[in-house]
Motif scaffolding. Sequence first.
Motif, PDB file in Angstrom:
ATOM      1  N   GLY A  25       0.835  -1.165   0.016  1.00 22.88           N
ATOM      2  CA  GLY A  25       0.074  -0.031  -0.095  1.00 22.88           C
ATOM      3  C   GLY A  25       0.929   1.232   0.083  1.00 22.88           C
ATOM      4  N   GLY A  26       0.351   2.409  -0.805  1.00 23.15           N
ATOM      5  CA  GLY A  26       1.221   3.519  -0.802  1.00 23.15           C
ATOM      6  C   GLY A  26       0.570   4.603  -0.545  1.00 23.15           C
ATOM      7  N   GLY A  27      -0.506   4.712   0.221  1.00 17.89           N
ATOM      8  CA  GLY A  27      -1.317   6.124   0.729  1.00 17.89           C
ATOM      9  C   GLY A  27      -0.560   6.696   2.250  1.00 17.89           C
ATOM     10  N   GLN A  28      -1.446   7.557   2.572  1.00 14.40           N
ATOM     11  CA  GLN A  28      -0.909   8.136   3.893  1.00 14.40           C
ATOM     12  C   GLN A  28      -0.795   7.234   5.081  1.00 14.40           C
ATOM     13  OE1 GLN A  28       0.480  11.369   4.410  1.00 14.40           O
ATOM     14  NE2 GLN A  28       0.050  11.368   2.050  1.00 14.40           N
ATOM     15  N   SER A  29      -1.425   6.067   5.059  1.00  9.60           N
ATOM     16  CA  SER A  29      -1.463   5.084   6.259  1.00  9.60           C
ATOM     17  C   SER A  29       0.035   4.488   5.975  1.00  9.60           C
ATOM     18  CB  SER A  29      -2.264   3.788   6.239  1.00  9.60           C
ATOM     19  OG  SER A  29      -3.681   4.702   6.376  1.00  9.60           O
ATOM     20  N   ASN A  32       2.733   6.886   6.981  1.00 11.40           N
ATOM     21  CA  ASN A  32       2.942   6.997   8.507  1.00 11.40           C
ATOM     22  C   ASN A  32       3.553   5.924   8.976  1.00 11.40           C
ATOM     23  OD1 ASN A  32       1.598   9.285   8.463  1.00 11.40           O
ATOM     24  ND2 ASN A  32      -0.332   8.345   9.255  1.00 11.40           N
ATOM     25  N   ALA A  48       2.593  -1.235  -4.214  1.00  8.28           N
ATOM     26  CA  ALA A  48       1.262  -0.745  -4.146  1.00  8.28           C
ATOM     27  C   ALA A  48       0.912  -0.473  -5.390  1.00  8.28           C
ATOM     28  CB  ALA A  48       1.352   0.558  -3.498  1.00  8.28           C
ATOM     29  N   LEU A  49      -0.500  -0.546  -5.999  1.00  6.16           N
ATOM     30  CA  LEU A  49      -0.975  -0.056  -7.223  1.00  6.16           C
ATOM     31  C   LEU A  49      -0.765   1.264  -7.290  1.00  6.16           C
ATOM     32  CD1 LEU A  49      -4.649  -2.000  -6.786  1.00  6.16           C
ATOM     33  CD2 LEU A  49      -2.478  -2.709  -8.106  1.00  6.16           C
ATOM     34  N   LYS A  50      -0.674   2.136  -6.326  1.00 10.65           N
ATOM     35  CA  LYS A  50      -0.453   3.740  -6.496  1.00 10.65           C
ATOM     36  C   LYS A  50       0.542   3.947  -5.098  1.00 10.65           C
ATOM     37  CE  LYS A  50      -3.234   7.565  -7.776  1.00 10.65           C
ATOM     38  NZ  LYS A  50      -3.566   8.516  -6.551  1.00 10.65           N
ATOM     39  N   LYS A  65       2.484  -2.591  -8.292  1.00  7.84           N
ATOM     40  CA  LYS A  65       2.057  -3.784  -8.705  1.00  7.84           C
ATOM     41  C   LYS A  65       0.803  -4.318  -7.588  1.00  7.84           C
ATOM     42  CE  LYS A  65       4.229  -7.509  -8.224  1.00  7.84           C
ATOM     43  NZ  LYS A  65       3.485  -8.222  -7.182  1.00  7.84           N
ATOM     44  N   ALA A  66       0.171  -5.196  -8.202  1.00  5.06           N
ATOM     45  CA  ALA A  66      -0.889  -5.818  -7.390  1.00  5.06           C
ATOM     46  C   ALA A  66      -0.168  -6.875  -6.271  1.00  5.06           C
ATOM     47  CB  ALA A  66      -1.999  -6.357  -8.074  1.00  5.06           C
ATOM     48  N   TYR A  67      -0.593  -7.077  -5.183  1.00  6.52           N
ATOM     49  CA  TYR A  67       0.087  -7.748  -4.373  1.00  6.52           C
ATOM     50  C   TYR A  67      -0.205  -9.217  -4.623  1.00  6.52           C
ATOM     51  CZ  TYR A  67       0.297 -11.224  -0.422  1.00  6.52           C
ATOM     52  OH  TYR A  67       0.671 -12.255   0.246  1.00  6.52           O
ATOM     53  N   CYS A  81      -1.363  -1.825   4.460  1.00 10.34           N
ATOM     54  CA  CYS A  81      -2.030  -0.658   4.295  1.00 10.34           C
ATOM     55  C   CYS A  81      -2.983  -0.488   3.331  1.00 10.34           C
ATOM     56  CB  CYS A  81      -1.034   0.653   4.620  1.00 10.34           C
ATOM     57  SG  CYS A  81      -0.199   0.347   5.868  1.00 10.34           S
ATOM     58  N   THR A  82      -3.642  -1.598   2.619  1.00 13.23           N
ATOM     59  CA  THR A  82      -4.357  -1.534   1.577  1.00 13.23           C
ATOM     60  C   THR A  82      -5.817  -1.047   1.690  1.00 13.23           C
ATOM     61  OG1 THR A  82      -5.408  -3.568   1.572  1.00 13.23           O
ATOM     62  CG2 THR A  82      -3.053  -3.260   0.807  1.00 13.23           C
ATOM     63  N   ASN A  83      -6.277  -1.189   2.948  1.00 10.63           N
ATOM     64  CA  ASN A  83      -7.724  -0.906   3.289  1.00 10.63           C
ATOM     65  C   ASN A  83      -8.752  -1.982   2.530  1.00 10.63           C
ATOM     66  OD1 ASN A  83      -7.100   0.926   5.135  1.00 10.63           O
ATOM     67  ND2 ASN A  83      -6.959   2.699   3.352  1.00 10.63           N
TER      68      ASN A  83
HETATM   69  N1  LIG Z   1      -5.365   5.567   8.626  1.00 11.30           N
HETATM   70  C1  LIG Z   1      -4.588   6.201   8.699  1.00 11.30           C
HETATM   71  O1  LIG Z   1      -3.436   5.962   9.397  1.00 11.30           O
HETATM   72  C2  LIG Z   1      -4.455   7.547   8.011  1.00 11.30           C
HETATM   73  C3  LIG Z   1      -5.690   7.992   6.951  1.00 11.30           C
HETATM   74  N2  LIG Z   1      -5.595   9.156   6.372  1.00 11.30           N
HETATM   75  C4  LIG Z   1      -6.442   9.214   5.370  1.00 11.30           C
HETATM   76  O2  LIG Z   1      -7.316   8.127   5.199  1.00 11.30           O
HETATM   77  C5  LIG Z   1      -7.623   7.929   3.702  1.00 11.30           C
HETATM   78  C6  LIG Z   1      -7.051   6.550   3.224  1.00 11.30           C
HETATM   79  O3  LIG Z   1      -5.482   6.518   3.391  1.00 11.30           O
HETATM   80  P1  LIG Z   1      -4.918   5.091   3.416  1.00 11.30           P
HETATM   81  O4  LIG Z   1      -5.174   4.606   4.674  1.00 11.30           O
HETATM   82  O5  LIG Z   1      -3.444   5.354   3.212  1.00 11.30           O
HETATM   83  O6  LIG Z   1      -5.422   4.553   1.863  1.00 11.30           O
HETATM   84  P2  LIG Z   1      -5.231   4.744   0.518  1.00 11.30           P
HETATM   85  O7  LIG Z   1      -6.657   4.178  -0.091  1.00 11.30           O
HETATM   86  O8  LIG Z   1      -4.912   6.090   0.159  1.00 11.30           O
HETATM   87  O9  LIG Z   1      -3.917   3.785   0.297  1.00 11.30           O
HETATM   88  C7  LIG Z   1      -4.232   2.197   0.112  1.00 11.30           C
HETATM   89  C8  LIG Z   1      -3.222   1.839  -0.663  1.00 11.30           C
HETATM   90  O10 LIG Z   1      -3.128   0.552  -0.956  1.00 11.30           O
HETATM   91  C9  LIG Z   1      -2.959  -0.021  -2.331  1.00 11.30           C
HETATM   92  N3  LIG Z   1      -3.359  -1.126  -2.875  1.00 11.30           N
HETATM   93  C10 LIG Z   1      -4.807  -1.154  -2.599  1.00 11.30           C
HETATM   94  N4  LIG Z   1      -4.809  -2.680  -2.978  1.00 11.30           N
HETATM   95  C11 LIG Z   1      -3.705  -3.202  -3.562  1.00 11.30           C
HETATM   96  C12 LIG Z   1      -3.211  -4.472  -3.780  1.00 11.30           C
HETATM   97  N5  LIG Z   1      -4.296  -5.479  -4.188  1.00 11.30           N
HETATM   98  N6  LIG Z   1      -1.974  -4.579  -3.850  1.00 11.30           N
HETATM   99  C13 LIG Z   1      -1.053  -3.647  -3.762  1.00 11.30           C
HETATM  100  N7  LIG Z   1      -1.500  -2.486  -3.363  1.00 11.30           N
HETATM  101  C14 LIG Z   1      -2.833  -2.156  -3.216  1.00 11.30           C
HETATM  102  C15 LIG Z   1      -3.061   1.262  -3.250  1.00 11.30           C
HETATM  103  O11 LIG Z   1      -2.617   1.388  -4.343  1.00 11.30           O
HETATM  104  C16 LIG Z   1      -2.943   2.642  -2.064  1.00 11.30           C
HETATM  105  O12 LIG Z   1      -1.618   2.868  -2.372  1.00 11.30           O
HETATM  106  C17 LIG Z   1      -6.845   9.138   3.072  1.00 11.30           C
HETATM  107  O13 LIG Z   1      -7.598  10.165   2.627  1.00 11.30           O
HETATM  108  C18 LIG Z   1      -6.074   9.574   3.832  1.00 11.30           C
HETATM  109  O14 LIG Z   1      -5.466  10.907   3.793  1.00 11.30           O
HETATM  110  C19 LIG Z   1      -4.749   9.943   6.670  1.00 11.30           C
HETATM  111  C20 LIG Z   1      -3.665   9.964   7.788  1.00 11.30           C
HETATM  112  C21 LIG Z   1      -3.510   8.760   8.613  1.00 11.30           C
END
Ligand SMILES: NC(=O)C1=CN([C@@H]2O[C@H](COP(=O)(O)OP(=O)(O)OC[C@H]3O[C@@H](n4cnc5c(N)ncnc54)[C@H](O)[C@@H]3O)[C@@H](O)[C@H]2O)C=CC1
Length: 153
Positions: A25-29, A32, A48-50, A65-67, A81-83
Amino acid sequence: MRKSTGKNFLPIAIDITGEKILVIGGGQSAWNKIKILKRFDADVEVIALKVCDEIKESGIPYRIKAYEKADLSGFLMVYSCTNYPEVDRQIVRDGREAGVLVNIHDQPALCQFISPAIYQKDHLRIAVTSNGTDVYGTIEARDRIKHYFENNQ
Ligand SMILES: NC(=O)C1=CN([C@@H]2O[C@H](COP(=O)(O)OP(=O)(O)OC[C@H]3O[C@@H](n4cnc5c(N)ncnc54)[C@H](O)[C@@H]3O)[C@@H](O)[C@H]2O)C=CC1
Ligand SMILES: C[C@@]1(CC(=O)O)c2cc3[nH]c(cc4nc(cc5[nH]c(cc(n2)[C@H]1CCC(=O)O)[C@@](C)(CC(=O)O)[C@@H]5CCC(=O)O)C(CC(=O)O)=C4CCC(=O)O)c(CCC(=O)O)c3CC(=O)O
């Protein structure tokens, strides 16, 4: 509100010198988690996909890439951290088979290990955990400890 995780986490301290750690996963989580790992000189890689700009600009190796299970090969531990619950469950299953420790950042019930809140001053490291039941209480307790050490010496 305190939640039960059905888990019993042992707080330990792991030497990660020279150990490879995978963040999926490559988002904010993910970013962190990476920022904390880098404070301990971890050898982190990301798939990560992105990927967010912070990761792109950090110099940490990443692959778009996809996991898939083969990605776990050679890693001591993995943070997801994919959610995506389906991807997370797959990573938990694969991690058990591959002998790789798994953390799912927002799913304590799926975690094999959880991340404590850390206060560090030189060689002193204090790690706070709520057994995964109360992350905000954990952060607050760490902040109180920090305040104590930085105002009572
Ligand atoms: N939960 C937290 O700790 C925090 C969350 N946020 C906010 O919460 C929201 C969500 O952020 P994130 O939790 O980072 O989620 P996100 O949706 O931004 O990131 C998920 C990541 O997982 C990757 N991913 C998903 N499926 C995948 C797969 N099959 N294979 C490889 N990679 C895959 C995506 O490409 C993406 O990079 C954002 O708006 C962020 O700003 C902000 C600060 C902290
Ligand atoms: C179980 C655990 C698993 C794990 O991730 O390992 C977990 C789970 C969850 N975190 C959630 C949310 C946030 N977590 C943070 C931050 C941290 N989370 C960390 C640990 C843990 N978090 C483990 C338990 C530790 C324990 O035993 O108490 C810290 C201490 C250490 C680290 O991450 O390394 C780090 C602070 C680092 C520092 O300050 O130094 C922030 C703030 C932020 O990101 O800035 C937000 C708000 C994000 C937002 O939404 O904006 C939610 C959703 C809760 C809800 O709202 O319902 C869940 C799921 C749930 O609680 O069920």
